[in-house]
Enzyme design. Structure first.
Site, mmCIF file in Angstrom:
data_model
loop_
_atom_site.group_PDB
_atom_site.id
_atom_site.type_symbol
_atom_site.label_atom_id
_atom_site.label_comp_id
_atom_site.label_asym_id
_atom_site.label_seq_id
_atom_site.Cartn_x
_atom_site.Cartn_y
_atom_site.Cartn_z
ATOM 1 N N THR A 125 15.234 -1.645 -1.425
ATOM 2 C CA THR A 125 14.068 -1.852 -0.572
ATOM 3 C C THR A 125 14.008 -3.325 -0.224
ATOM 4 O O THR A 125 14.561 -4.166 -0.939
ATOM 5 C CB THR A 125 12.767 -1.479 -1.302
ATOM 6 O OG1 THR A 125 12.628 -2.355 -2.415
ATOM 7 C CG2 THR A 125 12.795 -0.049 -1.793
ATOM 8 N N GLU A 177 12.645 4.944 0.088
ATOM 9 C CA GLU A 177 12.579 5.927 -0.997
ATOM 10 C C GLU A 177 12.579 7.364 -0.485
ATOM 11 O O GLU A 177 12.752 8.301 -1.267
ATOM 12 C CB GLU A 177 11.304 5.700 -1.833
ATOM 13 C CG GLU A 177 11.271 4.405 -2.616
ATOM 14 C CD GLU A 177 10.724 3.231 -1.813
ATOM 15 O OE1 GLU A 177 10.832 3.257 -0.562
ATOM 16 O OE2 GLU A 177 10.188 2.294 -2.414
ATOM 17 N N LYS A 205 -11.149 -5.547 3.106
ATOM 18 C CA LYS A 205 -12.400 -4.924 2.673
ATOM 19 C C LYS A 205 -13.536 -5.910 2.942
ATOM 20 O O LYS A 205 -13.585 -6.984 2.355
ATOM 21 C CB LYS A 205 -12.334 -4.565 1.190
ATOM 22 C CG LYS A 205 -13.313 -3.476 0.835
ATOM 23 C CD LYS A 205 -13.015 -2.898 -0.526
ATOM 24 C CE LYS A 205 -13.875 -1.658 -0.750
ATOM 25 N NZ LYS A 205 -13.746 -1.152 -2.089
ATOM 26 N N TRP A 230 -13.864 -0.618 4.582
ATOM 27 C CA TRP A 230 -12.487 -0.894 4.980
ATOM 28 C C TRP A 230 -12.413 -1.221 6.469
ATOM 29 O O TRP A 230 -13.082 -0.602 7.280
ATOM 30 C CB TRP A 230 -11.592 0.323 4.745
ATOM 31 C CG TRP A 230 -11.543 0.781 3.317
ATOM 32 C CD1 TRP A 230 -12.003 1.965 2.840
ATOM 33 C CD2 TRP A 230 -11.001 0.085 2.197
ATOM 34 N NE1 TRP A 230 -11.789 2.055 1.493
ATOM 35 C CE2 TRP A 230 -11.170 0.904 1.068
ATOM 36 C CE3 TRP A 230 -10.392 -1.160 2.034
ATOM 37 C CZ2 TRP A 230 -10.757 0.536 -0.207
ATOM 38 C CZ3 TRP A 230 -9.977 -1.531 0.763
ATOM 39 C CH2 TRP A 230 -10.159 -0.698 -0.331
HETATM 40 P P1 AMP Z 1 11.151 0.449 4.348
HETATM 41 O O1 AMP Z 1 11.386 1.014 3.000
HETATM 42 O O2 AMP Z 1 11.617 -0.949 4.520
HETATM 43 O O3 AMP Z 1 11.674 1.338 5.416
HETATM 44 O O4 AMP Z 1 9.575 0.373 4.549
HETATM 45 C C1 AMP Z 1 8.783 1.517 4.458
HETATM 46 C C2 AMP Z 1 7.379 1.184 4.866
HETATM 47 O O5 AMP Z 1 7.333 0.838 6.253
HETATM 48 C C3 AMP Z 1 6.432 2.348 4.753
HETATM 49 O O6 AMP Z 1 5.976 2.533 3.440
HETATM 50 C C4 AMP Z 1 5.329 1.929 5.702
HETATM 51 O O7 AMP Z 1 4.468 0.987 5.132
HETATM 52 C C5 AMP Z 1 6.097 1.252 6.801
HETATM 53 N N1 AMP Z 1 6.319 2.203 7.895
HETATM 54 C C6 AMP Z 1 7.424 2.891 8.177
HETATM 55 N N2 AMP Z 1 7.256 3.647 9.284
HETATM 56 C C7 AMP Z 1 5.988 3.435 9.695
HETATM 57 C C8 AMP Z 1 5.195 3.917 10.769
HETATM 58 N N3 AMP Z 1 5.673 4.750 11.673
HETATM 59 N N4 AMP Z 1 3.924 3.486 10.856
HETATM 60 C C9 AMP Z 1 3.406 2.625 9.957
HETATM 61 N N5 AMP Z 1 4.111 2.113 8.942
HETATM 62 C C10 AMP Z 1 5.382 2.513 8.802
#
Ligand code: AMP
Length: 541
Positions: free
Chosen positions: A179, A324, A431, A436
């Site tokens: 990640t 994940e 907040k 929120w």
């Molecule tokens: P990554 O593991 O780098 O792909 O990051 C995943 C995170 O990106 C998710 O937990 C979200 O917070 C954010 N994310 C991915 N797709 C979206 C989406 N379509 N809208 C909002 N947040 C997103």
């Protein structure tokens, strides 16, 4: 039933080998596009698998890539796991110390590296004593990089002929991604053969991404970001053409590639779509070959999707997922029985869980919340392509995995149709006076203003309200909007207490290694009083 039939990647490779389609891989290089049909690509995968054997790679060993999207990278995607090893795709935009950390943590024995990136990796080589070989893809100079072999020479030496791939149990590890880790060290996610095969099938489903064999897919999302969202493996099933832009990720070469290669689908993050839109508005390339453009990784601004549809005839498909979850979790496919405005609002949501994936939202005590479009909680996810733990990280795993569910850290509501709307990352929530405020929604509304190029909203501490929103804004070149103008723009669109108290006019919003707004860095600048261009507008306090 043949319930013991193993869902492993050699099955996908056999499918690609025998596929009658005319699919090809086109890689953009300094010398122009390089093409290879899948027959040739599969023969090279066989050679690479033999070369790995000759180098002494054994089942379970980790073999890394440090590379842009390309045909050779695709070859690694299949040869490494099909020979029983684990493909570790290193994010080349991590900080140098993190790059060394992930390679050492994964215990990579070999790293396949693009020649253009070899000198940069060379600087890190002293910290990577356990890497036995750096296999350089291309003929360019390698700088200080030690222990190098050349990719093409390895393939040449491996010779022609059939390769007897080992039987691989479906639960064995096939790939490893870390990640991007906004806090602490990056965390590894190990994908099994079975999860990758099922996720690939998932991408082909019509209620998911619906990739077709006849598609020509422009793969902008890097192959080091969640396996390029699974598209290369899915191409193994349907032999769709993959268009690989290499390092040429600016709007101009991308627009040119869409036009000249007649791309029918593409995948990338919103920031790149925003660049592409600006370029397209100015230069009017013909983008209408695109039947669908997947927009994920960060919230898709509604104004962006509308502008693409109205001005360029391109339909963005909003999708949500994470490292994940392989990553496909939810997709915002068309809802038929809605009027125009409601349809747009529905499409801008993150969408409905794809078949085989289960989602729920929970409150702070872990109790499940209703799907009424109002109750807001943390998304939890489970399914056959969702991780069960982190690689060699028991403490990190205990924090995020509970009762068979992954706690995503994304805060959302789910409506009665099952469509998810993310309002924040839990780390980013604001907040104010006990209520929120959704930074995502404020950003969406701000980016709908014609003069606003980018907007990222963060919390600032406030004595009276606890926290108040601060909007970091980047204006379009040659455009102007004052803090007061933006406030007036927001006033009819959001609740009064949501209106930012402060704006910061920036040259650019900093981005993470995969092109998302880096709010952590913005918050750090705020804390150090190093956030430029701040203008206070007193509405609330
Ligand atoms: P990554 O593991 O780098 O792909 O990051 C995943 C995170 O990106 C998710 O937990 C979200 O917070 C954010 N994310 C991915 N797709 C979206 C989406 N379509 N809208 C909002 N947040 C997103």
């Amino acid at each position: 039933m043949q319930d013991d039939f193993q869902l492993s990647l050699p099955l996908v490779l056999r499918r690609l080998r025998s596929h009658p389609g005319e699919g090809e891989i086109v890689t953009l290089t300094n010398a122009g596009p390089l093409r290879a049909g899948y027959r040739e690509v599969v023969a090279r995968i066989d050679r690479l698998a033999r070369a790995l054997l000759a180098l002494g790679i054994e089942p379970g060993d980790r073999v890394a890539t440090f590379a842009w999207n390309s045909q050779r990278h695709f070859e690694c995607y299949f040869a490494i796991p099909c020979s029983g090893a684990v493909l570790h795709t290193v994010n080349l935009r991590l900080f140098p110390a993190q790059i060394a950390y992930v390679i050492n943590h994964a215990e990579d024995r070999i790293v396949f590296v693009d020649d253009s990136l070899a000198p940069a990796l060379g600087a890190l080589a002293p910290q990577l004593p356990k890497v036995e070989h750096f296999v350089v893809m291309g003929n360019g100079p390698v700088g200080e990089l030690p222990r190098t072999l050349r990719y093409e020479e390895l393939l040449e030496a491996a010779g022609d002929g059939a390769y007897d791939y080992p039987e691989i149990a479906e639960r064995q590890a096939a790939a490893l991604c870390y990640t991007t880790g906004t806090t602490g060290e990056p965390k590894g996610v190990l994908y099994s053969h079975r999860s990758i095969v099922l996720h690939s099938v998932g991408l082909l489903m019509t209620d998911a991404i619906s990739l077709r064999g006849a598609d020509r897919g422009l793969l902008v999302v890097p192959m080091f970001h969640v396996n390029a969202w699974g598209w290369p493996h899915a191409a193994g099933l349907n032999a769709m053409t993959l268009l690989m832009p290499g390092p040429f990720l600016q709007a101009e070469p991308l627009a040119h590639m869409i036009e000249s290669e007649r791309a029918s689908v593409m995948a990338c993050v919103p920031t790149i779509y925003a660049d592409l839109l600006r370029y397209a508005d100015e230069h009017h390339p013909d983008l209408r070959s695109l039947r669908m453009a997947v927009c994920g990784g960060a919230p898709m601004p509604l104004a962006l999707a509308q502008a693409f549809a109205e001005r360029h005839g391109v339909s963005l498909l909003h999708a949500w997922g994470m490292t994940e979850s392989s990553p496909m979790g939810a997709v915002s496919n068309e809802v038929a029985d809605l009027d125009e405005d409601a349809r747009w609002l529905a499409r801008a949501k993150q969408g409905v869980a794809v078949p085989l994936v289960e989602l729920r939202i929970t409150d702070e005590d872990g109790a499940e919340l209703p799907w009424d479009g109002v109750a807001s909680g943390e998304i939890e996810i489970r399914g056959p392509w969702v991780a069960a733990c982190y690689f060699k990280d028991a403490a990190g795993s205990a924090e995020r995995f509970r009762d068979g569910w992954l706690r995503t850290g994304d805060v959302a509501n789910i409506d009665a149709r099952g469509s998810v709307q993310i309002t924040d990352r839990s780390k980013d929530v604001i907040k104010s006076g006990g209520e929120w405020i959704s930074s995502v929604e404020l950003e969406n509304e701000l980016m709908a203003h014609a003069a606003v190029r980018e907007a990222a909203v963060i919390a600032t501490p406030d004595e009276r309200w606890g926290e108040r929103p601060l909007a970091c804004v980047v204006l379009e070149d040659g455009a102007f909007a004052s803090a007061g103008d933006l406030l007036e723009h927001l006033r009819p669109r959001v609740a009064r207490f949501w209106l930012p108290d402060e704006f910061a006019f920036l040259e650019a919003i900093p981005k993470t290694s995969v092109g998302k707004f880096d709010k952590k860095l913005l918050r750090a600048r705020l804390e150090q009083d190093a956030l430029a261009g701040r203008v206070r507008v007193t509405e609330q306090s």
